[in-house]
Write a protein that holds these residues in place. Structure first.
Motif, PDB file in Angstrom:
ATOM      1  N   ALA A   1     -14.639  -7.517   0.912  1.00 59.72           N
ATOM      2  CA  ALA A   1     -13.741  -8.463   0.250  1.00 59.72           C
ATOM      3  C   ALA A   1     -13.495  -8.059  -1.201  1.00 59.72           C
ATOM      4  O   ALA A   1     -12.365  -8.126  -1.702  1.00 59.72           O
ATOM      5  N   ALA A   2     -14.544  -7.605  -1.896  1.00 63.61           N
ATOM      6  CA  ALA A   2     -14.399  -7.190  -3.294  1.00 63.61           C
ATOM      7  C   ALA A   2     -13.500  -5.967  -3.407  1.00 63.61           C
ATOM      8  O   ALA A   2     -12.682  -5.869  -4.332  1.00 63.61           O
ATOM      9  N   ALA A   3     -13.638  -5.012  -2.465  1.00 59.24           N
ATOM     10  CA  ALA A   3     -12.779  -3.828  -2.490  1.00 59.24           C
ATOM     11  C   ALA A   3     -11.315  -4.218  -2.334  1.00 59.24           C
ATOM     12  O   ALA A   3     -10.429  -3.706  -3.034  1.00 59.24           O
ATOM     13  N   ALA A   4     -11.042  -5.143  -1.402  1.00 60.68           N
ATOM     14  CA  ALA A   4      -9.669  -5.597  -1.201  1.00 60.68           C
ATOM     15  C   ALA A   4      -9.150  -6.344  -2.426  1.00 60.68           C
ATOM     16  O   ALA A   4      -8.006  -6.162  -2.843  1.00 60.68           O
ATOM     17  N   ALA A   5     -10.000  -7.176  -3.011  1.00 58.41           N
ATOM     18  CA  ALA A   5      -9.581  -7.953  -4.177  1.00 58.41           C
ATOM     19  C   ALA A   5      -9.367  -7.075  -5.401  1.00 58.41           C
ATOM     20  O   ALA A   5      -8.592  -7.416  -6.295  1.00 58.41           O
ATOM     21  N   LEU A   6     -10.047  -5.933  -5.458  1.00 58.82           N
ATOM     22  CA  LEU A   6      -9.828  -4.983  -6.543  1.00 58.82           C
ATOM     23  C   LEU A   6      -8.523  -4.208  -6.355  1.00 58.82           C
ATOM     24  O   LEU A   6      -8.081  -3.504  -7.255  1.00 58.82           O
ATOM     25  N   GLY A   7      -7.939  -4.320  -5.159  1.00 58.81           N
ATOM     26  CA  GLY A   7      -6.689  -3.618  -4.903  1.00 58.81           C
ATOM     27  C   GLY A   7      -6.860  -2.243  -4.304  1.00 58.81           C
ATOM     28  O   GLY A   7      -5.927  -1.427  -4.359  1.00 58.81           O
ATOM     29  N   ALA A   8      -8.039  -1.956  -3.715  1.00 61.48           N
ATOM     30  CA  ALA A   8      -8.257  -0.650  -3.094  1.00 61.48           C
ATOM     31  C   ALA A   8      -7.221  -0.434  -1.992  1.00 61.48           C
ATOM     32  O   ALA A   8      -6.908  -1.351  -1.222  1.00 61.48           O
ATOM     33  N   ASP A   9      -6.686   0.775  -1.918  1.00 56.92           N
ATOM     34  CA  ASP A   9      -5.758   1.098  -0.836  1.00 56.92           C
ATOM     35  C   ASP A   9      -6.505   1.232   0.480  1.00 56.92           C
ATOM     36  O   ASP A   9      -5.985   0.858   1.530  1.00 56.92           O
ATOM     37  N   GLU A  10      -7.725   1.760   0.408  1.00 55.84           N
ATOM     38  CA  GLU A  10      -8.521   1.917   1.621  1.00 55.84           C
ATOM     39  C   GLU A  10     -10.002   1.854   1.297  1.00 55.84           C
ATOM     40  O   GLU A  10     -10.420   2.063   0.146  1.00 55.84           O
TER      41      GLU A  10
ATOM     42  N   SER B   1       0.834  -1.186   0.000  1.00 57.37           N
ATOM     43  CA  SER B   1       0.000   0.000   0.000  1.00 57.37           C
ATOM     44  C   SER B   1       0.876   1.246   0.000  1.00 57.37           C
ATOM     45  O   SER B   1       2.000   1.234   0.482  1.00 57.37           O
ATOM     46  N   VAL B   2       0.377   2.308  -0.597  1.00 55.16           N
ATOM     47  CA  VAL B   2       1.114   3.568  -0.604  1.00 55.16           C
ATOM     48  C   VAL B   2       1.411   3.988   0.828  1.00 55.16           C
ATOM     49  O   VAL B   2       0.532   3.993   1.683  1.00 55.16           O
ATOM     50  N   LYS B   3       2.672   4.363   1.096  1.00 54.93           N
ATOM     51  CA  LYS B   3       3.118   4.596   2.472  1.00 54.93           C
ATOM     52  C   LYS B   3       2.262   5.636   3.176  1.00 54.93           C
ATOM     53  O   LYS B   3       1.890   5.476   4.337  1.00 54.93           O
ATOM     54  N   SER B   4       1.948   6.737   2.478  1.00 59.80           N
ATOM     55  CA  SER B   4       1.223   7.823   3.133  1.00 59.80           C
ATOM     56  C   SER B   4      -0.228   7.478   3.406  1.00 59.80           C
ATOM     57  O   SER B   4      -0.924   8.198   4.112  1.00 59.80           O
ATOM     58  N   MET B   5      -0.716   6.376   2.856  1.00 61.88           N
ATOM     59  CA  MET B   5      -2.120   6.028   3.024  1.00 61.88           C
ATOM     60  C   MET B   5      -2.350   5.107   4.221  1.00 61.88           C
ATOM     61  O   MET B   5      -3.467   4.759   4.527  1.00 61.88           O
ATOM     62  N   GLY B   6      -1.316   4.692   4.928  1.00 62.72           N
ATOM     63  CA  GLY B   6      -1.526   3.828   6.080  1.00 62.72           C
ATOM     64  C   GLY B   6      -0.412   2.805   6.208  1.00 62.72           C
ATOM     65  O   GLY B   6       0.531   2.794   5.427  1.00 62.72           O
ATOM     66  N   ILE B   7      -0.519   1.931   7.202  1.00 65.84           N
ATOM     67  CA  ILE B   7       0.562   0.988   7.453  1.00 65.84           C
ATOM     68  C   ILE B   7       0.262  -0.403   6.912  1.00 65.84           C
ATOM     69  O   ILE B   7       1.107  -1.276   6.977  1.00 65.84           O
ATOM     70  N   HIS B   8      -0.927  -0.631   6.404  1.00 62.67           N
ATOM     71  CA  HIS B   8      -1.299  -1.978   5.977  1.00 62.67           C
ATOM     72  C   HIS B   8      -0.722  -2.313   4.615  1.00 62.67           C
ATOM     73  O   HIS B   8      -0.652  -1.481   3.725  1.00 62.67           O
ATOM     74  N   VAL B   9      -0.267  -3.539   4.482  1.00 61.18           N
ATOM     75  CA  VAL B   9       0.031  -4.087   3.171  1.00 61.18           C
ATOM     76  C   VAL B   9      -1.282  -4.649   2.664  1.00 61.18           C
ATOM     77  O   VAL B   9      -1.803  -5.620   3.181  1.00 61.18           O
TER      78      VAL B   9
ATOM     79  N   GLN C   1     -11.367  -4.616   9.329  1.00 60.78           N
ATOM     80  CA  GLN C   1      -9.954  -4.770   8.995  1.00 60.78           C
ATOM     81  C   GLN C   1      -9.558  -6.247   8.931  1.00 60.78           C
ATOM     82  O   GLN C   1      -8.707  -6.636   8.124  1.00 60.78           O
ATOM     83  N   HIS C   2     -10.198  -7.065   9.759  1.00 54.37           N
ATOM     84  CA  HIS C   2      -9.906  -8.503   9.720  1.00 54.37           C
ATOM     85  C   HIS C   2     -10.300  -9.095   8.365  1.00 54.37           C
ATOM     86  O   HIS C   2      -9.571  -9.914   7.787  1.00 54.37           O
ATOM     87  N   VAL C   3     -11.464  -8.662   7.842  1.00 54.05           N
ATOM     88  CA  VAL C   3     -11.895  -9.136   6.518  1.00 54.05           C
ATOM     89  C   VAL C   3     -10.909  -8.667   5.455  1.00 54.05           C
ATOM     90  O   VAL C   3     -10.468  -9.440   4.588  1.00 54.05           O
ATOM     91  N   LEU C   4     -10.547  -7.388   5.502  1.00 54.63           N
ATOM     92  CA  LEU C   4      -9.639  -6.829   4.503  1.00 54.63           C
ATOM     93  C   LEU C   4      -8.279  -7.529   4.536  1.00 54.63           C
ATOM     94  O   LEU C   4      -7.709  -7.847   3.489  1.00 54.63           O
ATOM     95  N   ASP C   5      -7.762  -7.770   5.746  1.00 52.79           N
ATOM     96  CA  ASP C   5      -6.467  -8.429   5.867  1.00 52.79           C
ATOM     97  C   ASP C   5      -6.507  -9.859   5.351  1.00 52.79           C
ATOM     98  O   ASP C   5      -5.547 -10.344   4.736  1.00 52.79           O
ATOM     99  N   THR C   6      -7.637 -10.541   5.607  1.00 52.48           N
ATOM    100  CA  THR C   6      -7.768 -11.926   5.154  1.00 52.48           C
ATOM    101  C   THR C   6      -7.708 -12.011   3.634  1.00 52.48           C
ATOM    102  O   THR C   6      -7.012 -12.862   3.069  1.00 52.48           O
TER     103      THR C   6
END
Length: 348
Positions: free
Chosen positions: A301-310, A12-20, A331-336
Motif C-alpha cells: 500500500a505504501a509503494a502504491a501511495a508513493l506513486g511507484a509504477d511497479e 502509469s508509463v505506457k511501456s511499464m504495463g497496463i495498470h493505471v 495486484q488487488h491491494v495495489l489497485d485498491t
C-alpha cells in the motif's frame, strides 16, 4: 515530514504495463515454476512486465525465456545483466554457519567459505560481512595472505552461490565487468525493452552501460549502493527506469535508513519524471503461508501511495508454485490504493 494528499490516480508509463497506478514487475525463471498456462493467467491479471536475469543461466536459456514471454503476448522485458556484480561463495565446508564459530574466507581451496574468485580489495579488521540477505553475519579478524579469519556473529544456513556483501566497502566488481559485458550485446540481440543494471555508483557508470547498448534498449538502474545515494539526482537523470534495490541498499547504508531512502529516491524519480520500481522482500511471506503478513500488505500500500509504477517480485514468482495467486492478491491491494487517490509525498 510525511504528508498524505488526495488526487487523481496518475497514468502509469505506457511501456511499464497496463495498470493505471502501480503494477507488478515479475521475475520470470521459466519451467518448471512457470508454464504456458501460468504465463497466460499472469497476463489475465494485467501483469505485463517481466524480469529475466542472466546470473544463473546461459545465453541460450535466456533466449528461450524471452521467447516464451514474447509468444504469450505484448510484454515489457527487463534483462537483468547483473552477472559478476556480486562476489559469491562457491562452496562451504559445512551446511551451516554456527554463531560464535571461527571460519576462514578466501579463494584458496581449503577455506571454509571458498569464494568463486579472489577479493579485489583488502578488508580491514572488524569489517562486517553479510551472507546473502543477512542470512548469516561475519566479522573480519586476522588476515594471512589471501585468507581471512572471521568470527560468525549470527549463524545461518550455508548455501553455495550466496553473495558476500561488505558493509560500507566497494568490493570493486564494477557495474560492467568481464562476466557481464557480453550480456549487454545479448540485450540488444533479444530486443528487450530494458537492460537492468546493478551496483551503479555514478552517472558515468550508466554512460558506460549505454555505450554497450543499441539506442532502442533503455536502462533500468538499481539504486543499491551508498555512492549511488550520494549521486542520486545525476543517476536518476541518466536512467530510464529507477529500481529501489532495498536489499543491498539496507546492507550498504544501514536498515534504519531504508524507509527514508525509499521516500527520497521516490521523490527524486517523480521530480525527474522517471518511473520507479520498489524491489526486494515485497511479498515474500507468501512463500511459506497462504496469507501474506500484514506488514507486507502495508508495504504494498505504501509503494502504491508513493506513486511507484511497479513493485518487483523475485522469489515470490520464482520459488513459489502459487505465484499467480500471489500476484493476484498483491495486484488487488495495489489497485485498491491506486483507485483511492491517496498519495504520500515527502516535504523537505
Amino acid at each position: 515530514m510525511l504528508i498524505v494528499v488526495h488526487g487523481n490516480c496518475p497514468q502509469s508509463v505506457k511501456s511499464m504495463g497496463i495498470h493505471v497506478g502501480t503494477g507488478i514487475l515479475a521475475t520470470f525463471c521459466g519451467p518448471p515454476t512457470w508454464t504456458p498456462e501460468s504465463i497466460h493467467r499472469t497476463l489475465e491479471i494485467g501483469v505485463r512486465s517481466f524480469r529475466v536475469t542472466t546470473s544463473y543461466r546461459g545465453d541460450e536459456e535466456n533466449r528461450e525465456l524471452v521467447g516464451m514471454l514474447r509468444a504469450a503476448g505484448p510484454v515489457t522485458v527487463h534483462l537483468d545483466v547483473g552477472r559478476g556484480t556480486k562476489l559469491r561463495v562457491a562452496r562451504f565446508s559445512a551446511p551451516r554457519l554456527e554463531t560464535g564459530a571461527t571460519v576462514t574466507l578466501g579463494s584458496e581451496p581449503g577455506c571454509d567459505l571458498h569464494l568463486e574468485r579472489p577479493l579485489g580489495v583488502e578488508l580491514p579488521v572488524d569489517t562486517v560481512l553479510y551472507l546473502g540477505d543477512s542470512d548469516a553475519v561475519l566479522r573480519v579478524g586476522s588476515r594471512k595472505g589471501e585468507e581471512y579469519s572471521c568470527s560468525v556473529t549470527a549463524g545461518g544456513r550455508a548455501t553455495p552461490g550466496k553473495a558476500i556483501t561488505a558493509a560500507g566497502i566497494d568490493l570493486g566488481l564494477g557495474t560492467v565487468n568481464a562476466m557481464n559485458e557480453a550480456d549487454f550485446a545479448t540485450a540488444g540481440e533479444l530486443g528487450v525493452e530494458y537492460a537492468m543494471v546493478s551496483f551503479v555508483r555514478s552517472a558515468a557508470d550508466i554512460d558506460r552501460c549505454r555505450a554497450l547498448l543499441p539506442p532502442e534498449v533503455g536502462i533500468s538502474v538499481k539504486i543499491e549502493t551508498r555512492e549511488a545515494v550520494e549521486d542520486l539526482d545525476a543517476i536518476v537523470a541518466a536512467s530510464d527506469v529507477v529500481v529501489i534495490g532495498r536489499g543491498d541498499l539496507a546492507l550498504q547504508c544501514g536498515p534504519e535508513h531504508l524507509g527514508l531512502l525509499q521516500w527520497r529516491i521516490a521523490e527524486a524519480s517523480a521530480a525527474a519524471g522517471k518511473p520507479f520500481v520498489v524491489a526486494t522482500q515485497v511479498f515474500e511471506s507468501v512463500l511459506g503461508r497462504a496469507v501474506p503478513n500484514r506488514a507486507e500488505l502495508h508495504d504494498l500500500a505504501a509503494a502504491a501511495a508513493l506513486g511507484a509504477d511497479e513493485v518487483m517480485f523475485g522469489p515470490e514468482t520464482c520459488k513459489n508454485p502459487h505465484q499467480v495467486e500471489a500476484m493476484a492478491a498483491a495486484q488487488h491491494v495495489l489497485d485498491t490504493v491506486s483507485a483511492s487517490g491517496v498519495r504520500l509525498r515527502v516535504d523537505r
